[in-house]
Design an enzyme around this catalytic site. Structure first.
Site, PDB file in Angstrom:
ATOM      1  N   ASP A 151       0.969  -1.391  -0.228  1.00  0.00           N
ATOM      2  CA  ASP A 151       0.128  -0.234  -0.338  1.00  0.00           C
ATOM      3  C   ASP A 151       0.758   1.052  -0.036  1.00  0.00           C
ATOM      4  O   ASP A 151       1.901   1.155   1.148  1.00  0.00           O
ATOM      5  CB  ASP A 151      -0.779   0.169   1.228  1.00  0.00           C
ATOM      6  N   ASP A 161     -10.107  -5.471  -0.962  1.00  0.00           N
ATOM      7  CA  ASP A 161      -8.390  -5.033  -0.349  1.00  0.00           C
ATOM      8  C   ASP A 161      -9.671  -4.169   1.404  1.00  0.00           C
ATOM      9  O   ASP A 161     -10.011  -2.921   0.675  1.00  0.00           O
ATOM     10  CB  ASP A 161      -7.836  -3.587  -0.594  1.00  0.00           C
TER      11      ASP A 161
HETATM   12 ZN    ZN Z   1      -4.970  -2.294  -0.395  1.00  0.00          ZN
END
Ligand code: ZN
Length: 196
Positions: A15, A155
């Site tokens: 991320d 996610d």
């Molecule tokens: Zn992510």
């Protein structure tokens, strides 16, 4: 990294937050370069940033295999997706919880990955938004209808309580953060999720 390599996780989800598109800052290029040297697993980079186009080549150079940008952050999404593929990566588009799946209708054939956000991006440890299951079904229908080979990834807040419904709805890739790294034994937790 030894734990990641020892686990049955297929991909490493990375991320990237810029403190602008999302109200938080996370890892950037140097850490990705270090991780690339430490694993042979595919690295799936999720950009939660405003300036996507400027970072396509730098993320390729740092070791990304899959690069996912946010629909909400790209004014010229088609151009951005083509640039990701020309750089030699697989291309994904992420949708925030408020963005309907149908916005992907004219780009789905070009995508390798559709990322359904099941929390609002920016922080780990958030509660799963159940509407994501319906969005996975809609994405699956769109993919089948268009003949796209895109995978569906989910996610945010993924864990033992929702894995079965997500897979039944058509999810191919599930991102687990807290469910793995919050566990006493991360390798066992990853393997348990994988085999659920
Ligand atoms: Zn992510």
């Amino acid at each position: 990294m030894d734990q990641l390599n020892a686990s049955q996780a297929d991909w490493l989800h990375y991320d990237v937050m810029d403190g602008n598109f999302v109200p938080n800052i996370s890892f950037g290029l140097p850490i990705l370069q270090a991780i690339r040297k430490a694993t042979t697993k595919p690295i799936d980079v999720h950009l939660m940033i405003t300036q996507n186009d400027a970072f396509i080549q730098p993320f390729k150079d740092a070791g990304a295999d899959i690069l996912t940008v946010h629909f909400e952050a790209c004014t010229h999404l088609h151009r951005t997706i083509q640039a990701i593929k020309q750089a030699g990566m697989k291309a994904g588009v992420a949708l925030n919880p408020h963005t309907p799946v149908r916005v992907l209708k004219d780009i789905i054939a070009d995508l390798d990955l559709v990322l359904i956000m099941s929390v609002n991006p920016g922080f780990g440890g958030q509660k799963f938004i159940p509407q994501a299951i319906q969005k996975v079904k809609e994405a699956k229908a769109l993919i089948l209808e268009s003949g796209s080979s895109a995978l569906i990834e989910v996610d945010g807040g993924v864990g033992m309580s929702n894995i079965k419904s997500l897979v039944e709805a058509g999810a191919d890739v599930l991102v687990a953060g807290n469910a793995v790294y919050g566990a006493a034994d991360p390798v066992a937790a990853a393997n348990e999720l994988k085999n659920a």
